[in-house]
Design a protein around this motif. Structure first.
Motif, short mmCIF file in Angstrom:
data_model
loop_
_atom_site.label_atom_id
_atom_site.label_comp_id
_atom_site.label_asym_id
_atom_site.label_seq_id
_atom_site.Cartn_x
_atom_site.Cartn_y
_atom_site.Cartn_z
N ALA A 275 11.27 -8.25 -3.11
CA ALA A 275 10.45 -9.48 -3.20
C ALA A 275 9.72 -9.70 -1.88
N HIS A 276 10.42 -9.44 -0.78
CA HIS A 276 9.79 -9.58 0.54
C HIS A 276 8.67 -8.57 0.71
N TRP A 277 8.91 -7.34 0.25
CA TRP A 277 7.87 -6.32 0.34
C TRP A 277 6.63 -6.73 -0.47
N ALA A 278 6.89 -7.33 -1.64
CA ALA A 278 5.76 -7.73 -2.50
C ALA A 278 4.84 -8.68 -1.72
N GLU A 279 5.45 -9.58 -0.94
CA GLU A 279 4.66 -10.52 -0.15
C GLU A 279 3.84 -9.77 0.92
N HIS A 280 4.51 -8.86 1.63
CA HIS A 280 3.80 -8.14 2.71
C HIS A 280 2.73 -7.21 2.15
N LEU A 281 3.02 -6.58 1.03
CA LEU A 281 2.02 -5.66 0.45
C LEU A 281 0.83 -6.46 -0.07
N LEU A 282 1.11 -7.65 -0.64
CA LEU A 282 0.00 -8.49 -1.10
C LEU A 282 -0.85 -8.94 0.09
N GLN A 283 -0.19 -9.30 1.18
CA GLN A 283 -0.92 -9.71 2.38
C GLN A 283 -1.80 -8.56 2.89
N ALA A 284 -1.23 -7.35 2.92
CA ALA A 284 -2.00 -6.18 3.36
C ALA A 284 -3.20 -5.95 2.43
N PHE A 285 -2.97 -6.13 1.12
CA PHE A 285 -4.05 -5.96 0.15
C PHE A 285 -5.15 -7.00 0.40
N GLN A 286 -4.73 -8.25 0.66
CA GLN A 286 -5.70 -9.31 0.92
C GLN A 286 -6.58 -8.98 2.14
N ILE A 287 -5.97 -8.37 3.14
CA ILE A 287 -6.72 -8.07 4.38
C ILE A 287 -7.51 -6.77 4.26
N TYR A 288 -6.80 -5.69 3.91
CA TYR A 288 -7.42 -4.36 3.96
C TYR A 288 -8.34 -4.08 2.78
N ALA A 289 -8.01 -4.62 1.60
CA ALA A 289 -8.83 -4.31 0.42
C ALA A 289 -9.80 -5.45 0.08
N LEU A 290 -9.31 -6.71 0.15
CA LEU A 290 -10.18 -7.82 -0.24
C LEU A 290 -11.01 -8.35 0.93
N GLY A 291 -10.65 -7.95 2.15
CA GLY A 291 -11.42 -8.35 3.32
C GLY A 291 -11.22 -9.81 3.72
N TRP A 292 -10.08 -10.41 3.33
CA TRP A 292 -9.82 -11.80 3.72
C TRP A 292 -9.59 -11.87 5.23
N PRO A 293 -9.97 -12.99 5.86
CA PRO A 293 -9.62 -13.15 7.29
C PRO A 293 -8.09 -13.19 7.44
N VAL A 294 -7.58 -12.63 8.52
CA VAL A 294 -6.12 -12.53 8.70
C VAL A 294 -5.40 -13.89 8.57
N PRO A 295 -5.92 -14.97 9.19
CA PRO A 295 -5.18 -16.25 9.07
C PRO A 295 -5.09 -16.77 7.64
N SER A 296 -6.04 -16.36 6.77
CA SER A 296 -6.01 -16.84 5.38
C SER A 296 -5.14 -15.96 4.48
N ALA A 297 -4.84 -14.76 4.95
CA ALA A 297 -4.07 -13.82 4.12
C ALA A 297 -2.58 -14.09 4.32
N ARG A 298 -2.01 -14.87 3.40
CA ARG A 298 -0.61 -15.28 3.58
C ARG A 298 0.27 -14.82 2.43
N GLY A 299 -0.17 -13.86 1.65
CA GLY A 299 0.63 -13.44 0.50
C GLY A 299 0.59 -14.50 -0.58
#
Lengths: 187, 73
Positions: free
Chosen positions: A23-47
């Protein structure tokens, strides 16, 4: 309690532990996806949790709570790893998680005291002085998870040359996690 | 080869396949971060990020090797 967790309940305890880790990994992987794939700004990418409950993330309590659960879980469930290989890999994960937990303790302390290290605008851990937070915690979680999962694999399927961890009585693996135990009559 | 032994081998391969897929996802994420860092972070930060992300990839490879090279009891 400890004896039960490392005896008849070891398998169940490990399953619960793995669910928490995933479950914890799901949060971190979603955050990585938000930043690396969706291009969200880092402060907004919170999983996902941080998206709906941002205060949980900014207060550091969720991060610290998870780091503590991981540390306690790795420590408490360690005696159940009675082979040489599974014990070795589990101990590596425990050692790395200890340092990871110290980093989160520093972050939590800064939040609670309202004073950040070296006047930084946000709570900052030691290695974070050099490495950005998202990448640093991807690293920490990876280098704890890999030895942990290898240990679980060797615990379930003991390798050919495996012996017994120091202080343990030699003999066949007795934990119900070991797959061959499910196929043979109880010893 | 007994039916029990064959069953154990199948389950064992299934388990390490599942572990491998997850580790490959982690390696993929680290590789994506490695590329992203080069164009979105300052030089010093990018270098530091790439060092730890490379370590993630190496840790993943070590994990894959550990579970696929081990011989069962």
């Amino acid at each position: 309690m400890l004896e039960r967790l490392n005896g008849p309940q070891h398998e169940t305890a490990l399953r619960v532990f793995v669910l928490i880790v995933l479950a914890h990994w799901a949060e971190h992987l979603l955050q990585a996806f938000q930043i690396y794939a969706l291009g969200w700004p880092v402060p907004s990418a919170r999983g996902a949790v941080g998206y709906f409950f941002p205060a949980l993330i900014s207060s550091e309590i969720l991060h610290y709570g998870y780091a503590l659960v991981m540390l306690v879980g790795l420590w408490v469930l360690r005696p159940g790893f009675t082979g040489v290989e599974d014990r070795r890999w589990w101990t590596i994960a425990l050692g790395i998680q200890f340092f990871h937990h110290i980093e989160h303790l520093l972050l939590q302390g800064q939040y609670l005291l309202g004073q950040n290290l070296f006047g930084r605008p946000v709570p900052t851990s030691l290695v974070q002085f050099w490495v950005p937070r998202v990448e640093l915690h991807l690293f920490y979680n990876t280098v704890v998870f890999i030895p942990m999962v290898v240990a679980m694999y060797f615990h379930m399927f003991p390798p050919e040359e495996t012996g017994k961890a120091p202080g343990k009585t030699p003999g066949k693996a007795t934990c119900s996690c070991a797959w061959h135990r499910r196929l043979s009559p109880a010893v | 080869m007994t039916t029990d032994h064959r069953g154990t081998m199948d389950v064992r391969n299934l388990v390490r396949l599942a572990i491998s897929v997850f580790i490959l996802v982690l390696i993929g994420v680290a590789a994506s971060g490695w590329i992203w860092a080069g164009s979105h972070q300052a030089a010093a930060q990018s270098t530091a990020s790439r060092v730890v992300l490379t370590a993630c990839i190496l840790a993943g490879i070590v994990g894959l090797m550990a579970i696929w090279r081990a011989r069962p009891k």
